[in-house]
Design a protein around this motif. Structure first.
Motif, PDB file in Angstrom:
ATOM      1  N   MET A 127       2.123 -22.504 -62.141  1.00 29.35           N
ATOM      2  CA  MET A 127       3.488 -22.982 -62.338  1.00 29.35           C
ATOM      3  C   MET A 127       3.588 -24.446 -61.935  1.00 29.35           C
ATOM      4  SD  MET A 127       6.457 -21.740 -63.419  1.00 29.35           S
ATOM      5  CE  MET A 127       6.388 -19.974 -63.162  1.00 29.35           C
ATOM      6  N   GLN A 128       4.124 -25.259 -62.828  1.00 31.85           N
ATOM      7  CA  GLN A 128       4.390 -26.677 -62.577  1.00 31.85           C
ATOM      8  C   GLN A 128       5.888 -26.792 -62.319  1.00 31.85           C
ATOM      9  OE1 GLN A 128       1.555 -28.578 -62.633  1.00 31.85           O
ATOM     10  NE2 GLN A 128       0.539 -26.663 -63.202  1.00 31.85           N
ATOM     11  N   VAL A 129       6.277 -27.023 -61.085  1.00 32.35           N
ATOM     12  CA  VAL A 129       7.688 -27.003 -60.712  1.00 32.35           C
ATOM     13  C   VAL A 129       8.169 -28.433 -60.461  1.00 32.35           C
ATOM     14  CG1 VAL A 129       9.400 -26.110 -59.076  1.00 32.35           C
ATOM     15  CG2 VAL A 129       7.379 -24.739 -59.658  1.00 32.35           C
ATOM     16  N   ILE A 130       9.323 -28.769 -61.071  1.00 33.38           N
ATOM     17  CA  ILE A 130       9.926 -30.077 -60.852  1.00 33.38           C
ATOM     18  C   ILE A 130      11.404 -29.880 -60.513  1.00 33.38           C
ATOM     19  CG2 ILE A 130       8.287 -31.301 -62.337  1.00 33.38           C
ATOM     20  CD1 ILE A 130      10.420 -31.363 -64.536  1.00 33.38           C
ATOM     21  N   SER A 131      11.956 -30.884 -59.880  1.00 28.32           N
ATOM     22  CA  SER A 131      13.384 -30.839 -59.530  1.00 28.32           C
ATOM     23  C   SER A 131      14.227 -31.199 -60.746  1.00 28.32           C
ATOM     24  CB  SER A 131      13.672 -31.835 -58.412  1.00 28.32           C
ATOM     25  OG  SER A 131      13.539 -33.161 -58.905  1.00 28.32           O
ATOM     26  N   ALA A 132      15.515 -30.905 -60.670  1.00 30.31           N
ATOM     27  CA  ALA A 132      16.431 -31.285 -61.744  1.00 30.31           C
ATOM     28  C   ALA A 132      16.414 -32.793 -61.948  1.00 30.31           C
ATOM     29  CB  ALA A 132      17.843 -30.803 -61.428  1.00 30.31           C
ATOM     30  N   ARG A 133      16.382 -33.531 -60.871  1.00 33.12           N
ATOM     31  CA  ARG A 133      16.375 -35.002 -60.975  1.00 33.12           C
ATOM     32  C   ARG A 133      15.096 -35.509 -61.645  1.00 33.12           C
ATOM     33  NH1 ARG A 133      21.195 -35.993 -59.610  1.00 33.12           N
ATOM     34  NH2 ARG A 133      22.124 -35.197 -57.716  1.00 33.12           N
ATOM     35  N   GLU A 134      13.958 -34.911 -61.301  1.00 34.80           N
ATOM     36  CA  GLU A 134      12.701 -35.287 -61.958  1.00 34.80           C
ATOM     37  C   GLU A 134      12.757 -34.931 -63.443  1.00 34.80           C
ATOM     38  OE1 GLU A 134       8.614 -36.607 -62.347  1.00 34.80           O
ATOM     39  OE2 GLU A 134      10.334 -37.129 -61.137  1.00 34.80           O
ATOM     40  N   TYR A 135      13.353 -33.784 -63.751  1.00 34.56           N
ATOM     41  CA  TYR A 135      13.500 -33.380 -65.148  1.00 34.56           C
ATOM     42  C   TYR A 135      14.279 -34.451 -65.922  1.00 34.56           C
ATOM     43  CZ  TYR A 135      13.997 -30.426 -69.238  1.00 34.56           C
ATOM     44  OH  TYR A 135      13.909 -29.938 -70.518  1.00 34.56           O
ATOM     45  N   VAL A 136      15.402 -34.883 -65.375  1.00 38.95           N
ATOM     46  CA  VAL A 136      16.239 -35.886 -66.044  1.00 38.95           C
ATOM     47  C   VAL A 136      15.503 -37.222 -66.156  1.00 38.95           C
ATOM     48  CG1 VAL A 136      18.381 -37.229 -65.842  1.00 38.95           C
ATOM     49  CG2 VAL A 136      18.407 -34.750 -65.477  1.00 38.95           C
ATOM     50  N   ARG A 137      14.696 -37.549 -65.161  1.00 37.69           N
ATOM     51  CA  ARG A 137      13.898 -38.776 -65.256  1.00 37.69           C
ATOM     52  C   ARG A 137      12.947 -38.700 -66.456  1.00 37.69           C
ATOM     53  NH1 ARG A 137       9.263 -40.953 -64.275  1.00 37.69           N
ATOM     54  NH2 ARG A 137       8.233 -39.157 -63.360  1.00 37.69           N
ATOM     55  N   LEU A 138      12.363 -37.522 -66.686  1.00 36.76           N
ATOM     56  CA  LEU A 138      11.426 -37.337 -67.797  1.00 36.76           C
ATOM     57  C   LEU A 138      12.127 -37.129 -69.135  1.00 36.76           C
ATOM     58  CD1 LEU A 138       8.892 -35.053 -65.928  1.00 36.76           C
ATOM     59  CD2 LEU A 138       8.483 -37.398 -66.730  1.00 36.76           C
ATOM     60  N   ASP A 139      13.357 -36.620 -69.101  1.00 37.48           N
ATOM     61  CA  ASP A 139      14.144 -36.397 -70.318  1.00 37.48           C
ATOM     62  C   ASP A 139      15.570 -36.878 -70.059  1.00 37.48           C
ATOM     63  OD1 ASP A 139      15.503 -35.580 -72.576  1.00 37.48           O
ATOM     64  OD2 ASP A 139      15.202 -33.440 -72.244  1.00 37.48           O
ATOM     65  N   PRO A 140      15.823 -38.161 -70.238  1.00 33.01           N
ATOM     66  CA  PRO A 140      17.139 -38.731 -69.910  1.00 33.01           C
ATOM     67  C   PRO A 140      18.298 -38.182 -70.740  1.00 33.01           C
ATOM     68  CG  PRO A 140      15.481 -40.462 -70.135  1.00 33.01           C
ATOM     69  CD  PRO A 140      14.856 -39.190 -70.598  1.00 33.01           C
ATOM     70  N   GLN A 141      18.026 -37.449 -71.805  1.00 28.79           N
ATOM     71  CA  GLN A 141      19.116 -36.831 -72.570  1.00 28.79           C
ATOM     72  C   GLN A 141      19.707 -35.633 -71.843  1.00 28.79           C
ATOM     73  OE1 GLN A 141      17.418 -35.895 -76.383  1.00 28.79           O
ATOM     74  NE2 GLN A 141      17.861 -37.915 -77.206  1.00 28.79           N
ATOM     75  N   THR A 142      18.973 -35.099 -70.884  1.00 31.28           N
ATOM     76  CA  THR A 142      19.459 -33.970 -70.091  1.00 31.28           C
ATOM     77  C   THR A 142      20.375 -34.520 -69.007  1.00 31.28           C
ATOM     78  OG1 THR A 142      17.401 -32.795 -70.493  1.00 31.28           O
ATOM     79  CG2 THR A 142      18.742 -32.006 -68.669  1.00 31.28           C
ATOM     80  N   ARG A 143      21.384 -33.737 -68.649  1.00 29.43           N
ATOM     81  CA  ARG A 143      22.314 -34.224 -67.631  1.00 29.43           C
ATOM     82  C   ARG A 143      22.380 -33.278 -66.441  1.00 29.43           C
ATOM     83  NH1 ARG A 143      27.609 -32.080 -68.122  1.00 29.43           N
ATOM     84  NH2 ARG A 143      27.742 -30.639 -69.834  1.00 29.43           N
ATOM     85  N   ILE A 144      22.713 -33.856 -65.318  1.00 23.63           N
ATOM     86  CA  ILE A 144      22.956 -33.098 -64.086  1.00 23.63           C
ATOM     87  C   ILE A 144      24.433 -32.686 -64.101  1.00 23.63           C
ATOM     88  CG2 ILE A 144      23.040 -33.210 -61.547  1.00 23.63           C
ATOM     89  CD1 ILE A 144      20.195 -33.326 -62.549  1.00 23.63           C
ATOM     90  N   CYS A 145      24.704 -31.438 -63.754  1.00 23.02           N
ATOM     91  CA  CYS A 145      26.086 -30.956 -63.697  1.00 23.02           C
ATOM     92  C   CYS A 145      26.842 -31.684 -62.593  1.00 23.02           C
ATOM     93  CB  CYS A 145      26.128 -29.462 -63.374  1.00 23.02           C
ATOM     94  SG  CYS A 145      25.209 -28.397 -64.493  1.00 23.02           S
ATOM     95  N   ASP A 146      28.119 -31.894 -62.833  1.00 23.31           N
ATOM     96  CA  ASP A 146      28.988 -32.447 -61.801  1.00 23.31           C
ATOM     97  C   ASP A 146      29.040 -31.424 -60.678  1.00 23.31           C
ATOM     98  OD1 ASP A 146      31.005 -33.433 -60.219  1.00 23.31           O
ATOM     99  OD2 ASP A 146      32.509 -33.496 -61.801  1.00 23.31           O
ATOM    100  N   SER A 147      28.663 -31.808 -59.470  1.00 23.97           N
ATOM    101  CA  SER A 147      28.561 -30.856 -58.371  1.00 23.97           C
ATOM    102  C   SER A 147      29.901 -30.208 -58.020  1.00 23.97           C
ATOM    103  CB  SER A 147      27.951 -31.526 -57.129  1.00 23.97           C
ATOM    104  OG  SER A 147      28.761 -32.597 -56.713  1.00 23.97           O
ATOM    105  N   ILE A 148      31.000 -30.872 -58.271  1.00 19.22           N
ATOM    106  CA  ILE A 148      32.315 -30.287 -57.994  1.00 19.22           C
ATOM    107  C   ILE A 148      32.531 -29.059 -58.877  1.00 19.22           C
ATOM    108  CG2 ILE A 148      34.814 -30.660 -58.128  1.00 19.22           C
ATOM    109  CD1 ILE A 148      34.195 -33.633 -57.437  1.00 19.22           C
ATOM    110  N   LYS A 149      32.067 -29.109 -60.110  1.00 23.68           N
ATOM    111  CA  LYS A 149      32.251 -28.001 -61.048  1.00 23.68           C
ATOM    112  C   LYS A 149      31.397 -26.801 -60.689  1.00 23.68           C
ATOM    113  CE  LYS A 149      33.348 -30.977 -64.962  1.00 23.68           C
ATOM    114  NZ  LYS A 149      32.861 -31.459 -66.252  1.00 23.68           N
ATOM    115  N   LEU A 150      30.387 -26.973 -59.851  1.00 21.00           N
ATOM    116  CA  LEU A 150      29.482 -25.871 -59.521  1.00 21.00           C
ATOM    117  C   LEU A 150      30.070 -24.917 -58.491  1.00 21.00           C
ATOM    118  CD1 LEU A 150      26.019 -27.639 -59.414  1.00 21.00           C
ATOM    119  CD2 LEU A 150      26.915 -26.127 -61.159  1.00 21.00           C
ATOM    120  N   ARG A 151      31.145 -25.255 -57.886  1.00 20.97           N
ATOM    121  CA  ARG A 151      31.731 -24.377 -56.861  1.00 20.97           C
ATOM    122  C   ARG A 151      32.349 -23.163 -57.464  1.00 20.97           C
ATOM    123  NH1 ARG A 151      34.283 -29.344 -53.756  1.00 20.97           N
ATOM    124  NH2 ARG A 151      32.381 -30.045 -52.804  1.00 20.97           N
TER     125      ARG A 151
END
Length: 151
Positions: A127-151
């Motif tokens: 398994m090759q595991v990466i963080s969400a931030r690393e994922y977005v660095r490699l694929d800038p079209q992907t976005r991180i969810c607004d943390s306020i909405k995750l509650r």
């Protein structure tokens, strides 16, 4: 891609069902929590359903294996603390990597994620595991969810 799916179908039937994971719907969100992946063709179908939902798909926790094809949904975002895990598709309880399945998965990836997938992740049983931030660095079209909405 349809040709690849048709050719791979007999090989993938033996891969089993999608592992149980939380796919909770609340309001205008669908939360995908700690999804272990499973059958690639079933996940392709689930991806189509999620795309048509009109809701934001929030990928949270640990998304691995076939779940990773959900990351490029146009209505998806990654939870800020999410981890994404990639490995070669394989027939359950074996180390057999069926032909075509990695190609199906790779068609859903973009940018540096796609490069790494076809650069070796697609043939690795580790398994090759990466963080969400690393994922977005490699694929800038992907976005991180607004943390306020995750509650």
């Amino acid at each position: 891609m349809k040709q690849t799916l048709r050719l791979a179908l007999p090989l993938i039937v033996a891969l089993g069902g999608i592992a149980p994971a939380a796919h909770a719907q609340q309001g205008r969100y669908i939360d995908v929590w700690n999804d272990k992946g499973g059958n690639v063709l079933q996940m392709v179908q689930r991806r189509q359903e999620l795309a048509r939902s009109g809701k934001t798909v929030r990928i949270r926790g640990y998304c691995r294996s076939a779940c990773t094809i959900l990351t490029t949904l146009p209505n998806a975002c990654l939870g800020p603390g999410s981890r994404i895990g990639f490995h070669a598709p394989r027939i359950p309880n074996t180390q057999i990597i069926p032909p075509y399945v990695d190609q199906i998965m790779g068609n859903f990836y973009r940018g540096g994620i796609r490069d790494r997938w076809f650069g070796g992740w697609n043939r690795s049983l580790d398994m090759q595991v990466i963080s969400a931030r690393e994922y977005v660095r490699l694929d800038p079209q992907t976005r991180i969810c607004d943390s306020i909405k995750l509650r």
